[in-house]
Write an enzyme that holds these catalytic residues in place. Structure first.
Site, PDB file in Angstrom:
ATOM      1  N   GLU A  16       0.741  -1.315  -0.011  1.00 47.31           N
ATOM      2  CA  GLU A  16       0.054   0.026   0.014  1.00 47.31           C
ATOM      3  C   GLU A  16       0.652   1.278   0.035  1.00 47.31           C
ATOM      4  O   GLU A  16       1.798   1.424   0.747  1.00 47.31           O
ATOM      5  CB  GLU A  16      -0.924   0.096   1.223  1.00 47.31           C
ATOM      6  CG  GLU A  16      -1.994  -1.090   1.375  1.00 47.31           C
ATOM      7  CD  GLU A  16      -2.561  -1.464   2.728  1.00 47.31           C
ATOM      8  OE1 GLU A  16      -2.245  -0.497   3.798  1.00 47.31           O
ATOM      9  OE2 GLU A  16      -3.152  -2.659   2.882  1.00 47.31           O
ATOM     10  N   GLU A  70      -4.766  -6.296   2.585  1.00 48.27           N
ATOM     11  CA  GLU A  70      -3.998  -7.194   3.372  1.00 48.27           C
ATOM     12  C   GLU A  70      -3.969  -8.476   2.766  1.00 48.27           C
ATOM     13  O   GLU A  70      -2.927  -9.182   2.622  1.00 48.27           O
ATOM     14  CB  GLU A  70      -3.809  -6.764   4.668  1.00 48.27           C
ATOM     15  CG  GLU A  70      -3.150  -5.326   5.081  1.00 48.27           C
ATOM     16  CD  GLU A  70      -4.180  -4.344   5.162  1.00 48.27           C
ATOM     17  OE1 GLU A  70      -5.251  -4.458   4.962  1.00 48.27           O
ATOM     18  OE2 GLU A  70      -3.755  -3.100   5.382  1.00 48.27           O
ATOM     19  N   HIS A  97      -0.885   0.835  15.940  1.00 47.89           N
ATOM     20  CA  HIS A  97       0.399   1.030  15.048  1.00 47.89           C
ATOM     21  C   HIS A  97       1.550   0.895  15.609  1.00 47.89           C
ATOM     22  O   HIS A  97       2.508   1.570  15.056  1.00 47.89           O
ATOM     23  CB  HIS A  97      -0.106   2.348  14.388  1.00 47.89           C
ATOM     24  CG  HIS A  97      -1.207   2.399  13.498  1.00 47.89           C
ATOM     25  ND1 HIS A  97      -2.564   2.630  14.096  1.00 47.89           N
ATOM     26  CD2 HIS A  97      -1.308   2.601  12.099  1.00 47.89           C
ATOM     27  CE1 HIS A  97      -3.104   2.683  12.966  1.00 47.89           C
ATOM     28  NE2 HIS A  97      -2.677   2.278  11.907  1.00 47.89           N
TER      29      HIS A  97
END
Lengths: 322, 322
Positions: free
Chosen positions: B28, B59, B128
């Site tokens: 991406e 994904e 994250h």
């Protein structure tokens, strides 16, 4: 479409051979000779025979958990296949895969898959490789109606359409996702309705009509080979047995089952062959006998094959010992 | 020459993109955008869209397609934007990439690399920032590479790309801007070889990724207090250089394991178990682990700093052994 007599007879040979193979597998499973899970494709033979007649040896094929028929129709060695189902050392995958993971990379068969819906991205990756390498090879991705509801379906069809990848997505709609009938797991009438979401052709065809399967697939394969991108085909059929061998399928409606059994693709095609004088009864009997002999030989081969040596447990995890 | 960790990773990919036409990148925003951390910046201009492939946010497709394309002979390097997102595509690594070779009886190479940034410290909070490198070490069939310096990143990434097994390559986002001396051109480091980043005689600190840098800083402070720590970086978790770890512990008699993963079921537990099983007699003190606490990663900088294992905590753990 004018199909050569040789091809017509080949369809019949494939269908009866698959029928005999699958019937024998069910018997052997019931007798305890085949361990694990077996998902029978009895009743779905026309799809395997019709679809695989459209592809070449180097074309890639991603399969699912109910794919013995497609393996046979793509040209897999039945002796090795039967040995694989037995878990023998001489199996297609040295006895390490079994029915749910049987594969033959030499024939471009990227494997059955025990994870429903995992095959879309893998087959799309194979199609990506075909496009990247600028060959004329294409990929097929087969799946059932139940697994059409997995998320990777969307991701893979979107990318395949976006990049015009040479792939044909083929749904074998056999009426059930395990116990769940199509009308209870699918929001639309047909899986192929979803093609509109990706701007690709989508069509639903009688999957018990081998000629319709063949002609539909041929057109989609031709489109893919010419670089015009993917298609979504749906072949309606009926799963004769339960989801797995041993599943009594109490969720099936007896009358519906009865009606579908009457639509058996094999006698139906035999009738066509005889009526159109493309085959004699003697020829059909001969093909039946050939199928029986091939499957007998496969069972014998599997029974007589050795178990894998225990040292095989540790090989093939990596390309080298770690 | 001097380059940062991110530049070293890019340099490795450039070397391989130039050497082998089968190598391509997919992920991406890796093209025009250059990757979320700029690691692939400029590669699209240099190699074009065929080799540097921007994908949709998909994904399952990104990782799954790499299984298919690598099984068909390509050498994909795919990027998942944050290590945390492995949860989205866990099946593709756990049940597909890791198992294809074995299930197919050794007849398929899955020569793919999956790059993922790990690590806290940028205020990215719970989804994250994780370091999940231990997670996939539990799945036989995968290789896990986790470099701590620019030179190691380059040498190990080139080896990873040339490896015929699926390799997971963990990059720490705190180190992307860290400079170091990196050999030019073709430079490889064998997978499975630990590196002693600092020689010492009093205690062995086994650590990887960013924690190597923290442990080295801690070791300098410890030296000032008369404790001479050896810092050993395994560089790859699978395969693990057990011999090097045992040899170092045999020399020092003490072991501290430092990682940024949470403590419970972190890979440090595995190393502690190995040393207990195979090097118990070398130990003259209990094994200590310094790891993140068993909590999600908090957003507030005040909490996040408390979460990340610090030099002070490493020093404290070492001193507790004396």
């Amino acid at each position: 479409m004018d199909i050569q007599k040789k091809q017509l007879l080949e369809f019949y040979q494939q269908m009866v051979t698959i029928r005999i193979f699958e019937s024998r597998v069910c018997e052997l499973f019931a007798a305890g000779q085949i361990p694990g899970f077996v998902h029978s494709s009895l009743g779905q033979e026309a799809i395997a025979a019709g679809v695989m007649a459209c592809v070449e040896k180097d074309d890639k094929v991603g399969l699912h958990h109910r794919s013995h028929g497609e393996m046979i129709a793509k040209g897999a060695d039945m002796n090795k296949m039967m040995a694989e189902l037995f878990g023998k050392a001489t199996g297609t995958c040295k006895g390490k895969g079994g029915s749910m993971h049987i594969a033959d990379m030499d024939l471009g068969i990227l494997g059955a898959n025990g994870i429903l819906g995992a095959g879309y991205a893998i087959a799309t990756g194979a199609a990506f490789a075909c496009q990247y390498n600028e060959t004329k090879d294409i990929a097929l991705c087969l799946f059932g109606d139940g697994q059409s509801n997995r998320g990777p379906f969307h991701e893979s069809l979107n990318v395949a359409a976006l990049w015009k990848l040479p792939i044909v997505f083929i749904c074998e709609n056999n009426g059930f996702g395990l116990s769940n009938p199509v009308k209870e797991h699918l929001a639309t009438d047909c899986v192929s309705d979803r093609a509109a979401a990706y701007g690709i052709p989508g069509v639903t065809v009688d999957g018990n009509d081998v000629l319709a399967v063949y002609e539909t697939t041929l057109e989609a394969v031709d489109r893919a080979r010419k670089g015009n991108g993917p298609s979504l085909l749906e072949f309606t059929t009926w799963r004769w047995h339960g989801h797995f061998e041993g599943d009594p399928a109490v969720y099936k409606d007896a009358q519906e089952q009865e009606e579908w059994l009457k639509k058996d693709p094999i006698p139906r095609f035999a009738k066509q062959l005889l009526e159109q004088k493309n085959a004699t009864q003697a020829e059909l009997d001969e093909m039946q006998a050939k199928g029986e002999a091939l499957v007998d030989a496969a069972v014998k081969f599997a029974e007589e094959s050795p178990w894998p040596d225990v040292s095989e447990l540790f090989t093939d995890v990596y390309d080298r010992q770690m | 020459m001097q380059m940062t960790y991110a530049e070293a990773i890019r340099d490795a990919m450039r070397v391989e993109l130039k050497r082998d036409p089968k190598v391509y990148l997919a992920g991406e925003d890796i093209g025009v955008f250059g990757g979320c951390f700029g690691v692939t910046a400029g590669l699209l201009d240099e190699f074009g869209p065929k080799r540097i492939v921007d994908t949709p946010i998909s994904e399952n497709f990104i990782v799954g397609h790499a299984v298919g394309s690598s099984a068909c002979g390509l050498r994909p390097i795919v990027e998942i934007m944050f290590n945390d997102f492995i949860a989205v595509c866990f099946d593709e690594m756990c049940n597909q990439a890791a198992k294809v070779r074995y299930m197919f009886g050794g007849k398929a190479d899955v020569g793919m690399v999956l790059r993922m940034p790990i690590g806290a410290g940028i205020g990215a909070a719970a989804q994250h920032s994780q370091s999940l490198e231990g997670l996939l070490t539990h799945i036989p069939g995968l290789i896990s590479v986790i470099p701590s310096t620019p030179a190691d990143a380059k040498g190990l990434l080139i080896s990873a790309i040339r490896d015929d097994n699926p390799v997971i390559f963990y990059e720490h986002k705190q180190m992307y801007g860290m400079p170091g001396e990196v050999p030019e051109g073709d430079y490889t480091i064998p997978i499975g070889k630990a590196d002693i980043k600092r020689e010492g005689s009093d205690v062995t600190i086994v650590t990887w990724s960013w924690m190597v840098q923290k442990s080295l800083a801690a070791a300098e402070k410890l030296a000032a207090e008369g404790i001479n720590a050896e810092v050993l970086d395994p560089r790859t978790l699978i395969p693990l250089d057990k011999e090097a770890i045992l040899k170092s512990v045999a020399k020092t008699g003490k072991l501290v394991i430092v990682h940024e993963e949470v403590k419970t079921s972190g890979f440090g537990g595995e190393i502690a178990a190995i040393v207990s099983e195979e090097g118990f007699d070398y130990l003259d003190a209990p094994i200590k682990r310094v790891a993140a606490p068993d909590t999600p990663i908090p957003f507030s900088p005040a909490l996040e700093q408390a979460y990340i294992p610090s030099e002070e905590k490493i020093i404290e753990a070492v001193k507790a052994l004396f």
